[in-house]
Structures are given as structure tokens and as C-alpha cells.
Scaffold this motif. Sequence first.
Motif, short mmCIF file in Angstrom:
data_model
loop_
_atom_site.label_atom_id
_atom_site.label_comp_id
_atom_site.label_asym_id
_atom_site.label_seq_id
_atom_site.Cartn_x
_atom_site.Cartn_y
_atom_site.Cartn_z
N GLU A 80 0.83 -1.20 0.00
CA GLU A 80 0.00 0.00 0.00
C GLU A 80 0.87 1.26 0.00
O GLU A 80 1.96 1.28 0.57
CB GLU A 80 -0.91 0.01 1.23
N ARG A 172 1.22 -0.54 -8.28
CA ARG A 172 0.06 -0.73 -7.42
C ARG A 172 0.27 -1.93 -6.51
O ARG A 172 1.08 -2.81 -6.80
CB ARG A 172 -1.18 -0.93 -8.28
N PRO A 173 -0.47 -2.00 -5.40
CA PRO A 173 -0.36 -3.15 -4.51
C PRO A 173 -0.51 -4.47 -5.27
O PRO A 173 -1.45 -4.65 -6.04
CB PRO A 173 -1.51 -2.94 -3.52
#
Length: 217
Positions: A80, A172-173
Motif C-alpha cells: 500500500e 500498485r499493490p
Amino acid sequence: MNTLPHLPTGTVYGTLLNFRREHALWAPRMNEAPYKAPPQAPVLYIKTANTFTSSGHGIALPRGVAEVDVSASLGLVAGEGGAIFGAVLFNDVAIPHESYYRPPVKFRCVDGFLGVGREVVSLDAIGGLAGLGALSLELRVHGVLKQTVSLADLVRDAATLWNDVNAFQSLRPGDVLMLGTDCLEDGTRPRAKAGDAVEVSATGFKPLVNVFVGEQP
């Protein structure tokens, strides 16, 4: 306890020319067309989802292909907020081809052509980013050591590569950024054929093992 094998949940990016030996071998040709200059930013490619193969599962050779290149690599897994969540072992497989600087997708994104480690290991467990720089990856074929890859030999270390890539795209995660793969002294990579068991290992990680098989009828 969840016993399902780990597979990436996002996009997996590979990095080219991020080891000093290979960068030096290609340096005399970097001023040739079409680029006519050395790359200023990381050179990336994508390992598509059809390539993902869990540790312990077989990787099939395409019909007519007797041997493939096998390469030990380490992937940084995004968490995150753009932070690095952890790291995972990979065996980046490709059909041998002449130009590594401009790798054709059809040689790299064949079904099953990315062996994926059993788990994502947290950075804390391996001493953080500094600990990554001290790691060595070992690649064995049937238990015989074929290559040792030192992450101290990176052109861009893990932190620098991560920051340089995030400067022009957001990870992105679940996305994974591989640090790259090293070549042997002659510029080639270790090879595997049907029947070969290839193991990638590093301190703090469970070994990644895949057996290569001939194409099934």
C-alpha cells in the motif's frame, strides 16, 4: 493455515541490463540504431499472467524447442502507498534469442515461463533494502550449481530501481518489479531441457523448484 501456492496478484515487470557484466557487454552497441544512446531510465518488460508457474509445478517446453534460458531473479512486491511490501524468488524463463536488448514478447511470454517462489518474504526478515544488497541467488540444475548471482552487482540497486520506476509509473499493490537477471561470462544464460529440475535459492527464502517437461500431446 493457507497452503495455496503464492502467485502474483498484479503485473510483473522485468528489468533489462541491470547487472554490470551484461551492461558492459552491451555498452559498445548502445549507440547503434534505433536508440543511438544508452538508456537513461530503467528498461522494462512484462511477464504476463499466463507465464506464472508455482514452485513445484512443471514448465512445458514449446514444440520444437529443445532448450530454454533459465535465470534467477528477485522481485520486489508493491504494498500500500507505493512502499515495498516484500520480496519473492523467480526463475525468468525465455526461449534463447539473439537480441536481449530488444526482447521479443513471443520468446518471453510463453505459457508457464515464470517460475514463482513459494512465498513473499518481508523486507524485515531479510534485513531491509540493505539486506537485499548482500544477497546472492543460486541457480542449480539437478543439484549442480550453474550460476551465482550477487545483488551487489546491480547497476541500480533495489531502492534506486524502485524509485526510478515509480518516477514514471505507479506500482500498485500486488505489482512486482524484478531486479533483473545476470548473464554468464560469455553473455549467455544457463540452459534447461526437458527432464531438468531447476532450483533457485537464496538465504531467507524457501527454494523455488520447477521441472521442465516436453510439450504434452
